[in-house]
Design an enzyme around this catalytic site. Structure first.
Site, PDB file in Angstrom:
ATOM      1  N   TYR A  58       5.432   2.575   2.533  1.00  0.00           N
ATOM      2  CA  TYR A  58       4.129   2.309   3.139  1.00  0.00           C
ATOM      3  C   TYR A  58       2.659   2.985   1.963  1.00  0.00           C
ATOM      4  O   TYR A  58       1.698   2.096   2.164  1.00  0.00           O
ATOM      5  CB  TYR A  58       4.679   2.729   4.188  1.00  0.00           C
ATOM      6  CG  TYR A  58       3.260   2.908   5.337  1.00  0.00           C
ATOM      7  CD1 TYR A  58       2.973   1.450   5.876  1.00  0.00           C
ATOM      8  CD2 TYR A  58       2.119   3.808   5.325  1.00  0.00           C
ATOM      9  CE1 TYR A  58       2.172   1.102   6.788  1.00  0.00           C
ATOM     10  CE2 TYR A  58       1.303   3.897   6.077  1.00  0.00           C
ATOM     11  CZ  TYR A  58       1.354   2.602   6.872  1.00  0.00           C
ATOM     12  OH  TYR A  58      -0.268   2.475   7.651  1.00  0.00           O
ATOM     13  N   LYS A  69      -0.206   0.599   0.476  1.00  0.00           N
ATOM     14  CA  LYS A  69      -1.556   1.045   1.433  1.00  0.00           C
ATOM     15  C   LYS A  69      -2.509   1.429  -0.495  1.00  0.00           C
ATOM     16  O   LYS A  69      -4.023   0.589   0.354  1.00  0.00           O
ATOM     17  CB  LYS A  69      -1.685   1.999   2.514  1.00  0.00           C
ATOM     18  CG  LYS A  69      -1.370   1.646   3.586  1.00  0.00           C
ATOM     19  CD  LYS A  69      -1.770  -0.096   4.462  1.00  0.00           C
ATOM     20  CE  LYS A  69      -1.667  -0.646   5.203  1.00  0.00           C
ATOM     21  NZ  LYS A  69      -2.090  -1.151   5.870  1.00  0.00           N
TER      22      LYS A  69
END
Length: 230
Positions: A156, A160
């Site tokens: 994750y 980002k």
């Protein structure tokens, strides 16, 4: 009147941003993978709805065609759809687990942006807002005073980081559209297990950029407090 599309707008931060932007007088469409839940959310909000699975070319292209036919332009695109993926230690993490997260958070953003650029160019002061995270910040994940440093979420977080860099590259390459990344921070939604500040606070950065109109900058990364370090 400003027309805005929010991917993943049927719940959480996307839903709150939609509510606030409708309140501000914008015409908002929410995109959601699940048609039933998406329509229910749109009806509650007084928004338009379009079925949109950011991981599927046909779905994204059909959504763009729907807005082209129904509206003819788009002023603001908020790439909000994102997933956490399977949480596992980096030493046990597989390429497929990373790919699954990137398919939504990174490749989905590219897919949607490309499909909707013609509609954005037909709009007024076109703007793309990409939802990033401080968990993708090299600075914040090394700062023991920040909550971002307390989590190891390799798939994750790296997705980002990619979102932020993609935003900067789009901003450099496409000067006729404003591209900005915003970090909602740790927000108490289903996504975070209800940890963090309120969803109203989490939506502030996106709503602020989405309502700047001709004053919208390009190539910025901010949270509700200001410039986000990277």
């Amino acid at each position: 009147m400003t027309t805005t599309l929010i991917t993943g707008g049927n719940r959480g931060l996307g839903h709150e941003a939609a509510r606030r932007l409708i309140q501000a007088g914008q015409t908002v469409w929410i995109g959601a993978r699940d048609a039933e839940n998406g329509r229910k959310a749109a009806d509650r909000l007084g928004a338009g709805f379009v079925q949109l699975d950011v991981t599927d070319d046909a779905s994204v292209n059909a959504a763009a065609e729907t807005l082209r036919t129904r509206v003819g332009h788009l002023d603001v695109l908020i790439n909000n759809a994102g997933i956490l993926g399977e949480v596992t230690s980096p030493e046990e993490m597989t390429a497929d687990q990373v790919r699954h997260v990137y398919e939504t958070n990174v490749f989905g953003l590219v897919r949607v942006t490309r499909a909707f650029l013609p509609l954005l160019r037909a709009g007024s002061v076109p703007s793309v807002i990409n939802i990033t995270s401080g968990l993708g910040s090299f600075t914040l994940t090394h700062d023991p005073e920040r909550v971002e440093s307390h989590y190891v979420l390799a798939a994750y977080s790296s997705s980002k980081s990619a979102v932020t860099m993609l935003t900067m590259q789009y901003a450099k390459a496409i000067p006729d559209v404003r591209f900005n990344a915003v970090d909602p921070g740790q927000t108490a939604t289903e996504f975070t297990g209800r940890l963090g500040h309120s969803v109203e606070e989490g939506a502030e950065a996106a709503v602020r950029i989405a309502t700047l109109g001709p004053d919208t900058p390009t190539g910025t990364v901010t949270d509700r407090a200001g410039v986000l370090p990277w």
